[in-house]
Design a protein around this motif. Structure first.
Motif, short mmCIF file in Angstrom:
data_model
loop_
_atom_site.label_atom_id
_atom_site.label_comp_id
_atom_site.label_asym_id
_atom_site.label_seq_id
_atom_site.Cartn_x
_atom_site.Cartn_y
_atom_site.Cartn_z
N MET A 1 14.48 23.23 35.67
CA MET A 1 15.75 23.12 36.35
C MET A 1 16.83 23.67 35.42
O MET A 1 16.89 23.32 34.26
CB MET A 1 16.03 21.67 36.72
CG MET A 1 17.35 21.50 37.43
SD MET A 1 17.59 19.85 38.06
CE MET A 1 16.66 19.97 39.55
N LYS A 65 22.54 20.45 44.68
CA LYS A 65 21.15 20.40 44.20
C LYS A 65 20.32 19.46 45.06
O LYS A 65 19.17 19.78 45.39
CB LYS A 65 21.10 19.97 42.74
CG LYS A 65 21.51 21.08 41.78
CD LYS A 65 21.38 20.62 40.34
CE LYS A 65 21.67 21.74 39.37
NZ LYS A 65 21.49 21.30 37.97
N ALA A 69 17.15 20.41 47.45
CA ALA A 69 15.89 19.67 47.35
C ALA A 69 15.42 19.15 48.70
O ALA A 69 14.22 19.12 48.98
CB ALA A 69 16.05 18.50 46.37
N ARG A 73 11.76 24.21 51.13
CA ARG A 73 10.39 23.80 50.84
C ARG A 73 9.62 24.92 50.17
O ARG A 73 9.88 26.10 50.39
CB ARG A 73 9.64 23.43 52.13
CG ARG A 73 10.28 22.31 52.92
CD ARG A 73 9.97 20.89 52.43
NE ARG A 73 10.19 20.61 51.06
CZ ARG A 73 11.35 20.15 50.54
NH1 ARG A 73 12.38 19.95 51.30
NH2 ARG A 73 11.46 19.90 49.25
N ASP A 91 17.39 15.50 36.56
CA ASP A 91 16.31 16.18 37.29
C ASP A 91 15.89 15.45 38.57
O ASP A 91 14.85 15.73 39.14
CB ASP A 91 15.11 16.41 36.38
CG ASP A 91 14.56 15.13 35.77
OD1 ASP A 91 15.25 14.10 35.83
OD2 ASP A 91 13.44 15.17 35.23
N PRO A 93 17.09 15.80 41.65
CA PRO A 93 16.86 16.72 42.77
C PRO A 93 15.48 17.40 42.71
O PRO A 93 14.84 17.61 43.74
CB PRO A 93 17.98 17.75 42.63
CG PRO A 93 19.07 17.01 41.94
CD PRO A 93 18.36 16.10 40.98
N LEU A 94 14.99 17.70 41.51
CA LEU A 94 13.66 18.29 41.37
C LEU A 94 12.59 17.29 41.80
O LEU A 94 11.63 17.65 42.50
CB LEU A 94 13.44 18.73 39.92
CG LEU A 94 12.13 19.43 39.62
CD1 LEU A 94 11.97 20.69 40.46
CD2 LEU A 94 12.05 19.77 38.14
N ALA A 97 12.66 17.22 45.54
CA ALA A 97 12.07 18.45 46.10
C ALA A 97 10.54 18.38 46.06
O ALA A 97 9.88 18.70 47.05
CB ALA A 97 12.56 19.67 45.33
N GLU A 98 9.98 17.96 44.93
CA GLU A 98 8.52 17.86 44.82
C GLU A 98 7.97 16.84 45.82
O GLU A 98 6.94 17.08 46.46
CB GLU A 98 8.12 17.46 43.40
CG GLU A 98 8.37 18.55 42.38
CD GLU A 98 8.13 18.11 40.95
OE1 GLU A 98 7.92 16.89 40.71
OE2 GLU A 98 8.15 18.97 40.06
N ASP A 101 8.12 18.31 49.30
CA ASP A 101 7.09 19.33 49.48
C ASP A 101 5.77 18.67 49.90
O ASP A 101 5.10 19.14 50.82
CB ASP A 101 6.89 20.13 48.19
CG ASP A 101 8.05 21.05 47.86
OD1 ASP A 101 8.87 21.33 48.75
OD2 ASP A 101 8.14 21.49 46.70
#
Length: 152
Positions: A1, A65, A69, A73, A91, A93-94, A97-98, A101
């Motif tokens: 990120m 962010k 997220a 996708r 982190d 938002p990461l 996002a994961e 997904d």
């Protein structure tokens, strides 16, 4: 990120403007409100909650962010995501996002997603529920797929 400044420089455009609302004459005299636009996706976020343009910019970047997220996708990694992340962590938002997904691949079936992530279904729901924007998007995605509404 990417760090905040690099993310803004490489991926976004910024607009500064005078906001209206609470705050009186101090808010109306300066262009402290910030709108940030992700150039690749067109997603945007803005913030005018503070009198400081710098703090509004940081708040708007964090909102953008999280929006990225929730909306963009990609195929999930082969490795399991770490399941511990504070809402206030840089982190976060990461992490979201994961998780989204994997939820997308599982058709927003929380039980299957929890199984893949190695946690219980109730623990997954608690992680989603702690952030209103994340919970709202999760429920919206379930509803669009005809899945029953969940209550915590």
């Amino acid at each position: 990120m990417l760090p905040e400044q690099e993310f803004v420089r490489e991926c976004c455009s910024l607009e500064f403007f005078k906001s209206s609302g609470a705050g009186g004459q101090h808010r109306n005299k300066t262009s402290s409100a910030v709108r940030i636009i992700h150039t690749e996706s067109g997603l945007r976020a803005e913030d005018c909650s503070e009198r400081s343009q710098h703090r509004n910019r940081s708040n708007a970047v964090a909102k953008l962010k999280l929006s990225i997220a929730l909306k963009i996708r990609k195929p999930p990694e082969d490795t399991l995501p770490r399941m511990e992340c504070s809402v206030n962590a840089p982190d976060y938002p990461l992490f979201v996002a994961e998780l989204f997904d994997i939820l997308t691949v599982c058709g927003f079936d929380h039980r299957e997603t929890a199984r893949i992530c190695g946690i219980s279904a109730s623990a997954l729901l608690k992680k989603l529920f702690r952030d209103p924007a994340v919970w709202q998007e999760f429920c919206s995605q379930r509803e669009s797929r005809g899945l029953p509404r969940l209550h915590i």
